[in-house]
Design a protein around this motif. Structure first.
Motif, mmCIF file in Angstrom:
data_model
loop_
_atom_site.group_PDB
_atom_site.id
_atom_site.type_symbol
_atom_site.label_atom_id
_atom_site.label_comp_id
_atom_site.label_asym_id
_atom_site.label_seq_id
_atom_site.Cartn_x
_atom_site.Cartn_y
_atom_site.Cartn_z
ATOM 1 N N CYS A 8 0.868 -1.180 0.000
ATOM 2 C CA CYS A 8 0.000 0.000 0.000
ATOM 3 C C CYS A 8 0.907 1.234 0.000
ATOM 4 C CB CYS A 8 -0.889 -0.009 1.244
ATOM 5 S SG CYS A 8 -1.896 1.477 1.428
ATOM 6 N N ASP A 9 0.583 2.233 -0.805
ATOM 7 C CA ASP A 9 1.398 3.448 -0.880
ATOM 8 C C ASP A 9 1.410 4.207 0.444
ATOM 9 O OD1 ASP A 9 2.076 2.946 -3.500
ATOM 10 O OD2 ASP A 9 0.380 4.090 -4.306
ATOM 11 N N GLU A 10 0.330 4.099 1.209
ATOM 12 C CA GLU A 10 0.242 4.846 2.465
ATOM 13 C C GLU A 10 0.689 4.031 3.678
ATOM 14 O OE1 GLU A 10 -3.509 6.752 3.079
ATOM 15 O OE2 GLU A 10 -3.723 7.180 0.943
ATOM 16 N N CYS A 11 0.299 2.762 3.750
ATOM 17 C CA CYS A 11 0.548 1.955 4.954
ATOM 18 C C CYS A 11 1.764 1.039 4.850
ATOM 19 C CB CYS A 11 -0.671 1.108 5.271
ATOM 20 S SG CYS A 11 -2.162 2.074 5.508
ATOM 21 N N CYS A 33 -6.319 0.828 5.475
ATOM 22 C CA CYS A 33 -6.942 2.052 4.939
ATOM 23 C C CYS A 33 -7.916 1.769 3.793
ATOM 24 C CB CYS A 33 -5.868 3.031 4.475
ATOM 25 S SG CYS A 33 -4.895 2.434 3.077
ATOM 26 N N GLU A 35 -7.384 1.232 0.735
ATOM 27 C CA GLU A 35 -6.954 1.727 -0.576
ATOM 28 C C GLU A 35 -6.443 0.569 -1.417
ATOM 29 O OE1 GLU A 35 -7.057 4.859 -1.929
ATOM 30 O OE2 GLU A 35 -8.241 5.397 -0.173
#
Length: 94
Positions: A8-11, A33, A35
């Motif tokens: 995941c790009d965020e997590c 998240c 996503e």
């Protein structure tokens, strides 16, 4: 059951386990998240294991989903020993 890695790009990275019957997805939802996360390819996790242990694990895995059904008690592998001692003839029998 194979484990697939996603990022995941965020997590960051996470792993998902799928059965072999499910089609492999290249995009999975992040469990934190929600996503879209792309699949990450890595080296396979090959482990050296004794064949007897691998067989036992395979039987255990199969029995969890497809337990074997038997129709009779399996036969005994050991024969009942016959004694020739005359004192044993006087013992009570069931």
């Amino acid at each position: 059951m194979p484990t697939y890695g996603y990022r995941c790009d965020e997590c960051g990275p996470f792993e998902v386990r799928h059965t072999l019957r499910e089609p492999t997805r290249t995009v999975e939802r992040c469990p934190r998240c929600a996503e879209a996360a792309g699949r990450v390819f890595g080296a396979p996790a090959l482990r050296g294991m004794a064949p007897s242990v691998r067989r036992a694990l395979d039987v255990h895995e199969r029995s969890a989903h497809q337990p074997s059904v038997v129709s009779a008690v399996p036969p005994s592998r050991r024969a009942t020993p016959v004694t020739t001692d005359p004192r044993h003839a006087r013992l009570p029998r069931p």
